[in-house]
Scaffold this motif. Structure first.
Motif, PDB file in Angstrom:
ATOM      1  N   ASP A  30       2.355  18.836  -3.388  1.00 34.43           N
ATOM      2  CA  ASP A  30       3.104  19.267  -4.567  1.00 34.43           C
ATOM      3  C   ASP A  30       3.650  18.076  -5.357  1.00 34.43           C
ATOM      4  N   ASN A  31       3.977  16.987  -4.679  1.00 37.24           N
ATOM      5  CA  ASN A  31       4.544  15.816  -5.347  1.00 37.24           C
ATOM      6  C   ASN A  31       3.494  14.867  -5.919  1.00 37.24           C
ATOM      7  N   LEU A  32       2.228  15.192  -5.761  1.00 44.66           N
ATOM      8  CA  LEU A  32       1.164  14.350  -6.307  1.00 44.66           C
ATOM      9  C   LEU A  32       0.934  14.668  -7.781  1.00 44.66           C
ATOM     10  N   GLU A  33       0.603  13.636  -8.530  1.00 44.21           N
ATOM     11  CA  GLU A  33       0.284  13.835  -9.942  1.00 44.21           C
ATOM     12  C   GLU A  33      -1.191  14.149 -10.141  1.00 44.21           C
ATOM     13  N   PHE A  34      -2.003  13.946  -9.116  1.00 40.79           N
ATOM     14  CA  PHE A  34      -3.433  14.216  -9.180  1.00 40.79           C
ATOM     15  C   PHE A  34      -3.901  14.586  -7.779  1.00 40.79           C
ATOM     16  N   GLY A  35      -5.040  15.256  -7.705  1.00 40.15           N
ATOM     17  CA  GLY A  35      -5.550  15.718  -6.426  1.00 40.15           C
ATOM     18  C   GLY A  35      -6.094  14.587  -5.556  1.00 40.15           C
ATOM     19  N   LEU A  36      -5.958  14.752  -4.272  1.00 37.72           N
ATOM     20  CA  LEU A  36      -6.474  13.793  -3.294  1.00 37.72           C
ATOM     21  C   LEU A  36      -7.127  14.537  -2.144  1.00 37.72           C
ATOM     22  N   GLY A  37      -8.015  13.849  -1.449  1.00 39.20           N
ATOM     23  CA  GLY A  37      -8.646  14.422  -0.269  1.00 39.20           C
ATOM     24  C   GLY A  37      -7.761  14.294   0.950  1.00 39.20           C
ATOM     25  N   VAL A  38      -8.217  14.851   2.028  1.00 40.67           N
ATOM     26  CA  VAL A  38      -7.458  14.870   3.274  1.00 40.67           C
ATOM     27  C   VAL A  38      -7.143  13.458   3.763  1.00 40.67           C
ATOM     28  N   ASN A  39      -8.116  12.557   3.721  1.00 40.47           N
ATOM     29  CA  ASN A  39      -7.896  11.199   4.233  1.00 40.47           C
ATOM     30  C   ASN A  39      -6.788  10.475   3.475  1.00 40.47           C
ATOM     31  N   LYS A  40      -6.757  10.624   2.160  1.00 36.02           N
ATOM     32  CA  LYS A  40      -5.708   9.974   1.359  1.00 36.02           C
ATOM     33  C   LYS A  40      -4.348  10.621   1.645  1.00 36.02           C
ATOM     34  N   LEU A  41      -4.332  11.933   1.823  1.00 34.35           N
ATOM     35  CA  LEU A  41      -3.075  12.610   2.169  1.00 34.35           C
ATOM     36  C   LEU A  41      -2.526  12.097   3.495  1.00 34.35           C
ATOM     37  N   VAL A  42      -3.423  11.922   4.461  1.00 30.89           N
ATOM     38  CA  VAL A  42      -3.015  11.404   5.764  1.00 30.89           C
ATOM     39  C   VAL A  42      -2.455   9.993   5.612  1.00 30.89           C
ATOM     40  N   GLN A  43      -3.072   9.184   4.764  1.00 23.96           N
ATOM     41  CA  GLN A  43      -2.565   7.836   4.530  1.00 23.96           C
ATOM     42  C   GLN A  43      -1.137   7.863   3.976  1.00 23.96           C
ATOM     43  N   ILE A  44      -0.871   8.775   3.065  1.00 22.82           N
ATOM     44  CA  ILE A  44       0.484   8.901   2.517  1.00 22.82           C
ATOM     45  C   ILE A  44       1.447   9.333   3.611  1.00 22.82           C
ATOM     46  N   LEU A  45       1.103  10.380   4.319  1.00 24.46           N
ATOM     47  CA  LEU A  45       1.998  10.946   5.327  1.00 24.46           C
ATOM     48  C   LEU A  45       2.256   9.993   6.490  1.00 24.46           C
ATOM     49  N   LYS A  46       1.284   9.142   6.790  1.00 24.72           N
ATOM     50  CA  LYS A  46       1.467   8.171   7.870  1.00 24.72           C
ATOM     51  C   LYS A  46       2.092   6.872   7.378  1.00 24.72           C
ATOM     52  N   GLY A  47       2.195   6.715   6.052  1.00 28.52           N
ATOM     53  CA  GLY A  47       2.834   5.522   5.510  1.00 28.52           C
ATOM     54  C   GLY A  47       1.926   4.311   5.442  1.00 28.52           C
ATOM     55  N   SER A  48       0.647   4.538   5.242  1.00 29.49           N
ATOM     56  CA  SER A  48      -0.299   3.423   5.154  1.00 29.49           C
ATOM     57  C   SER A  48      -0.009   2.556   3.932  1.00 29.49           C
ATOM     58  N   GLN A  49      -0.249   1.274   4.073  1.00 35.33           N
ATOM     59  CA  GLN A  49      -0.048   0.327   2.973  1.00 35.33           C
ATOM     60  C   GLN A  49      -1.399  -0.166   2.482  1.00 35.33           C
ATOM     61  N   THR A  50      -2.214   0.744   1.971  1.00 44.26           N
ATOM     62  CA  THR A  50      -3.530   0.370   1.473  1.00 44.26           C
ATOM     63  C   THR A  50      -3.445   0.011  -0.003  1.00 44.26           C
ATOM     64  N   LYS A  51      -4.485  -0.637  -0.487  1.00 43.54           N
ATOM     65  CA  LYS A  51      -4.546  -1.002  -1.904  1.00 43.54           C
ATOM     66  C   LYS A  51      -4.487   0.250  -2.772  1.00 43.54           C
ATOM     67  N   PHE A  52      -5.191   1.288  -2.366  1.00 44.51           N
ATOM     68  CA  PHE A  52      -5.184   2.540  -3.126  1.00 44.51           C
ATOM     69  C   PHE A  52      -3.759   3.095  -3.234  1.00 44.51           C
ATOM     70  N   ILE A  53      -3.051   3.093  -2.135  1.00 38.84           N
ATOM     71  CA  ILE A  53      -1.674   3.620  -2.122  1.00 38.84           C
ATOM     72  C   ILE A  53      -0.799   2.824  -3.093  1.00 38.84           C
ATOM     73  N   THR A  54      -0.868   1.516  -3.012  1.00 35.40           N
ATOM     74  CA  THR A  54      -0.014   0.688  -3.875  1.00 35.40           C
ATOM     75  C   THR A  54      -0.483   0.700  -5.334  1.00 35.40           C
ATOM     76  N   ASP A  55      -1.796   0.744  -5.571  1.00 39.01           N
ATOM     77  CA  ASP A  55      -2.305   0.784  -6.944  1.00 39.01           C
ATOM     78  C   ASP A  55      -1.806   2.013  -7.698  1.00 39.01           C
ATOM     79  N   TYR A  56      -1.667   3.122  -6.995  1.00 43.58           N
ATOM     80  CA  TYR A  56      -1.227   4.364  -7.626  1.00 43.58           C
ATOM     81  C   TYR A  56       0.227   4.718  -7.281  1.00 43.58           C
ATOM     82  N   SER A  57       0.958   3.777  -6.710  1.00 44.08           N
ATOM     83  CA  SER A  57       2.378   3.946  -6.362  1.00 44.08           C
ATOM     84  C   SER A  57       2.630   5.186  -5.519  1.00 44.08           C
ATOM     85  N   LEU A  58       1.686   5.495  -4.645  1.00 41.09           N
ATOM     86  CA  LEU A  58       1.833   6.680  -3.798  1.00 41.09           C
ATOM     87  C   LEU A  58       2.875   6.480  -2.698  1.00 41.09           C
ATOM     88  N   GLN A  59       3.303   5.241  -2.482  1.00 38.91           N
ATOM     89  CA  GLN A  59       4.373   4.989  -1.528  1.00 38.91           C
ATOM     90  C   GLN A  59       5.705   5.551  -2.047  1.00 38.91           C
TER      91      GLN A  59
END
Length: 79
Positions: A30-59
């Protein structure tokens, strides 16, 4: 407290735990501005510090790293 009541209490607690995890996942989506797949959602929920996460400020997602300590528990589904 009898063993049966204790088993029921444990089952109820696990059920509430599973419901809480489902709510966290739904809040993340619900807090996403755009859709993501399961793997990206897991990265957010686990707190991953990937380039994708930081590029889109998903942290900055309110649920970022809320499930960092989550481990799979195999149990019976809620009744």
């Amino acid at each position: 407290m009898s063993i049966k009541n204790n088993d029921e209490l444990i089952a109820q607690t696990i059920c509430e735990y599973e419901k809480s995890i489902a709510k966290i996942i739904l809040l993340c989506v619900d807090n996403l501005e755009f859709g993501l797949g399961v793997n990206k959602l897991v990265q957010i929920l686990k707190g991953s510090q990937t380039k994708f996460i930081t590029d889109y400020s998903l942290q900055n997602n309110k649920t970022f790293s809320l499930l960092k300590q989550f481990s799979k528990i195999i149990c019976q589904p809620c009744r």
